[in-house]
Design a protein around this motif. Structure first.
Motif, PDB file in Angstrom:
ATOM      1  N   LEU A 112       0.831  -1.202   0.000  1.00  0.00           N
ATOM      2  CA  LEU A 112       0.000   0.000   0.000  1.00  0.00           C
ATOM      3  C   LEU A 112       0.867   1.254   0.000  1.00  0.00           C
ATOM      4  O   LEU A 112       0.599   2.213  -0.730  1.00  0.00           O
ATOM      5  N   GLN A 113       1.895   1.251   0.831  1.00  0.00           N
ATOM      6  CA  GLN A 113       2.794   2.407   0.883  1.00  0.00           C
ATOM      7  C   GLN A 113       3.506   2.611  -0.452  1.00  0.00           C
ATOM      8  O   GLN A 113       3.653   3.745  -0.925  1.00  0.00           O
ATOM      9  N   ILE A 114       3.952   1.525  -1.059  1.00  0.00           N
ATOM     10  CA  ILE A 114       4.651   1.627  -2.341  1.00  0.00           C
ATOM     11  C   ILE A 114       3.707   2.141  -3.427  1.00  0.00           C
ATOM     12  O   ILE A 114       4.090   2.980  -4.257  1.00  0.00           O
ATOM     13  N   LEU A 115       2.464   1.674  -3.414  1.00  0.00           N
ATOM     14  CA  LEU A 115       1.483   2.135  -4.398  1.00  0.00           C
ATOM     15  C   LEU A 115       1.248   3.633  -4.268  1.00  0.00           C
ATOM     16  O   LEU A 115       1.266   4.374  -5.264  1.00  0.00           O
ATOM     17  N   VAL A 116       1.041   4.100  -3.042  1.00  0.00           N
ATOM     18  CA  VAL A 116       0.823   5.527  -2.811  1.00  0.00           C
ATOM     19  C   VAL A 116       2.078   6.318  -3.157  1.00  0.00           C
ATOM     20  O   VAL A 116       2.022   7.377  -3.798  1.00  0.00           O
ATOM     21  N   GLY A 117       3.234   5.809  -2.722  1.00  0.00           N
ATOM     22  CA  GLY A 117       4.493   6.491  -3.023  1.00  0.00           C
ATOM     23  C   GLY A 117       4.765   6.589  -4.509  1.00  0.00           C
ATOM     24  O   GLY A 117       5.239   7.621  -5.002  1.00  0.00           O
ATOM     25  N   ALA A 118       4.457   5.534  -5.251  1.00  0.00           N
ATOM     26  CA  ALA A 118       4.692   5.535  -6.695  1.00  0.00           C
ATOM     27  C   ALA A 118       3.762   6.527  -7.391  1.00  0.00           C
ATOM     28  O   ALA A 118       4.173   7.198  -8.354  1.00  0.00           O
ATOM     29  N   ALA A 119       2.517   6.608  -6.929  1.00  0.00           N
ATOM     30  CA  ALA A 119       1.576   7.570  -7.517  1.00  0.00           C
ATOM     31  C   ALA A 119       2.080   8.998  -7.310  1.00  0.00           C
ATOM     32  O   ALA A 119       2.059   9.825  -8.231  1.00  0.00           O
ATOM     33  N   PHE A 120       2.548   9.278  -6.092  1.00  0.00           N
ATOM     34  CA  PHE A 120       3.110  10.608  -5.838  1.00  0.00           C
ATOM     35  C   PHE A 120       4.354  10.846  -6.687  1.00  0.00           C
ATOM     36  O   PHE A 120       4.550  11.932  -7.245  1.00  0.00           O
ATOM     37  N   ALA A 121       5.218   9.833  -6.779  1.00  0.00           N
ATOM     38  CA  ALA A 121       6.467   9.975  -7.534  1.00  0.00           C
ATOM     39  C   ALA A 121       6.193  10.298  -8.997  1.00  0.00           C
ATOM     40  O   ALA A 121       6.923  11.095  -9.612  1.00  0.00           O
ATOM     41  N   TYR A 122       5.158   9.693  -9.543  1.00  0.00           N
ATOM     42  CA  TYR A 122       4.810   9.976 -10.938  1.00  0.00           C
ATOM     43  C   TYR A 122       4.443  11.448 -11.107  1.00  0.00           C
ATOM     44  O   TYR A 122       4.931  12.120 -12.031  1.00  0.00           O
ATOM     45  N   PHE A 123       3.594  11.965 -10.221  1.00  0.00           N
ATOM     46  CA  PHE A 123       3.205  13.373 -10.313  1.00  0.00           C
ATOM     47  C   PHE A 123       4.378  14.293 -10.013  1.00  0.00           C
ATOM     48  O   PHE A 123       4.514  15.362 -10.620  1.00  0.00           O
ATOM     49  N   ALA A 124       5.245  13.878  -9.082  1.00  0.00           N
ATOM     50  CA  ALA A 124       6.427  14.693  -8.778  1.00  0.00           C
ATOM     51  C   ALA A 124       7.340  14.797  -9.990  1.00  0.00           C
ATOM     52  O   ALA A 124       7.918  15.859 -10.259  1.00  0.00           O
ATOM     53  N   TRP A 125       7.476  13.708 -10.726  1.00  0.00           N
ATOM     54  CA  TRP A 125       8.276  13.734 -11.955  1.00  0.00           C
ATOM     55  C   TRP A 125       7.658  14.666 -12.994  1.00  0.00           C
ATOM     56  O   TRP A 125       8.363  15.416 -13.673  1.00  0.00           O
ATOM     57  N   ARG A 126       6.309  14.670 -13.062  1.00  0.00           N
ATOM     58  CA  ARG A 126       5.637  15.483 -14.078  1.00  0.00           C
ATOM     59  C   ARG A 126       5.619  16.970 -13.730  1.00  0.00           C
ATOM     60  O   ARG A 126       5.765  17.825 -14.615  1.00  0.00           O
TER      61      ARG A 126
END
Length: 310
Positions: A112-126
């Motif tokens: 769950l943490q990785i899923l949430v973290g990855a979603a944030f990371a994608y937006f942070a990259w964009r």
């Protein structure tokens, strides 16, 4: 900040009343510092109060015209906080009824943490600043995994730091103060205010404990604000400013690894490492104050390097 502090003070105080009425007290480990035994039954999960206060203050003051980066940080803060809330609810229910899961297991929590973290990371990259020195064509391959790791690592590191009265709240305020001074993020200022309201009750001897919702939300907000503010250099400052949470989580990793490989031997008396110092004879308040001092020096050093003064 003032509005967040007042809201937090009110909501955390209300939470304490409800918790005592319903018996939502925390059971203290019997193998830890004996001075902690008097804390048995202290309400836990008080992070709900200051996280709700932060959200309400943000909705009142910043919801209109909010910047994408603030929405991303707020989103990951609430999402990680909800994961922690599930953990808090399971612990409280298990202690009260003696039935059901006592907490989220690592194999349930980490995905769950990785899923949430990855979603944030994608937006942070964009939407976020590019990391210095990373070629444009490599940004996604470098930044998305790195930001995911930082988010998940921060959430767990700050969670491990929450173990003494006022420790995590004070450490977090110190780490966020440079961002507040720069006016870099309204969420940083609101979290500082919310934590001030919480510390009114969490100062030694604590009348309420933070719980996983609070520590998860804090870790996500701190990591998110450092990643998405500045010119990309702020991300690296977190590794030094958050030295105490990093040492806390590393102490656990070292202890568990050494214990398994040596058949039961230990490096520390007890982990996370703040308990090691307690069992070595340091009073709880001394451990907390010295960890605040180390955080202040590390944060000052990080920002001095950033400003080119060292």
């Amino acid at each position: 900040m003032l509005i967040a502090a007042v809201l937090s003070w009110f909501l955390v105080g209300l939470f304490i009343r409800v918790s005592k009425a319903r018996g939502w007290g925390q059971r203290v480990r019997r193998d830890g510092a004996q001075t902690h035994l008097v804390k048995d039954g202290t309400p836990t999960g008080g992070g709900v109060g200051f996280v709700v206060a932060l959200l309400l203050a943000w909705l009142l003051m910043y919801a209109r015209g909010a910047e994408p980066r603030d929405l991303a940080v707020l989103g990951v803060t609430i999402a990680m906080g909800l994961i922690g809330l599930v953990d808090d609810v399971l612990k409280i229910r298990s202690r009260m009824t003696g039935r059901g899961a006592s907490e989220l297991r690592a194999r349930e929590k980490f995905p769950l943490q990785i899923l949430v973290g990855a979603a944030f990371a994608y937006f942070a990259w964009r939407i976020g600043p590019a990391l210095p020195g990373v070629p444009a064509e490599w940004r996604a391959l470098v930044e998305i995994p790195l930001y995911t790791f930082i988010l998940v690592g921060a959430v767990n590191a700050f969670n491990f730091t929450d173990g003494l009265d006022g420790l995590l709240g004070g450490v977090t305020i110190i780490i966020l103060l440079p961002l507040v001074a720069l006016g870099a993020s309204p969420l940083a200022a609101l979290m500082v205010g919310a934590l001030l309201g919480f510390l009114w009750f969490n100062a030694h001897p604590a009348r309420v404990f933070m719980g996983d919702m609070g520590s998860h939300a804090i870790g996500a907000l701190v990591a998110g604000t450092y990643i998405l503010n500045g010119s990309g250099n702020f991300t690296w400052l977190l590794a030094l400013a958050a030295i105490i949470p990093i040492v806390e989580v590393l102490s656990v990793v070292i202890q568990v690894t050494y214990f398994r490989r040596t058949g039961g031997k230990r490096v520390f008396r007890m982990t996370p490492i703040h308990h090691h110092f307690e069992l070595s004879g340091w009073p709880e308040t001394k451990v907390t104050l010295r960890f605040w001092i180390v955080t202040a020096v590390a944060t000052l050093g990080a920002w001095a390097v950033m400003s080119g003064r060292l």
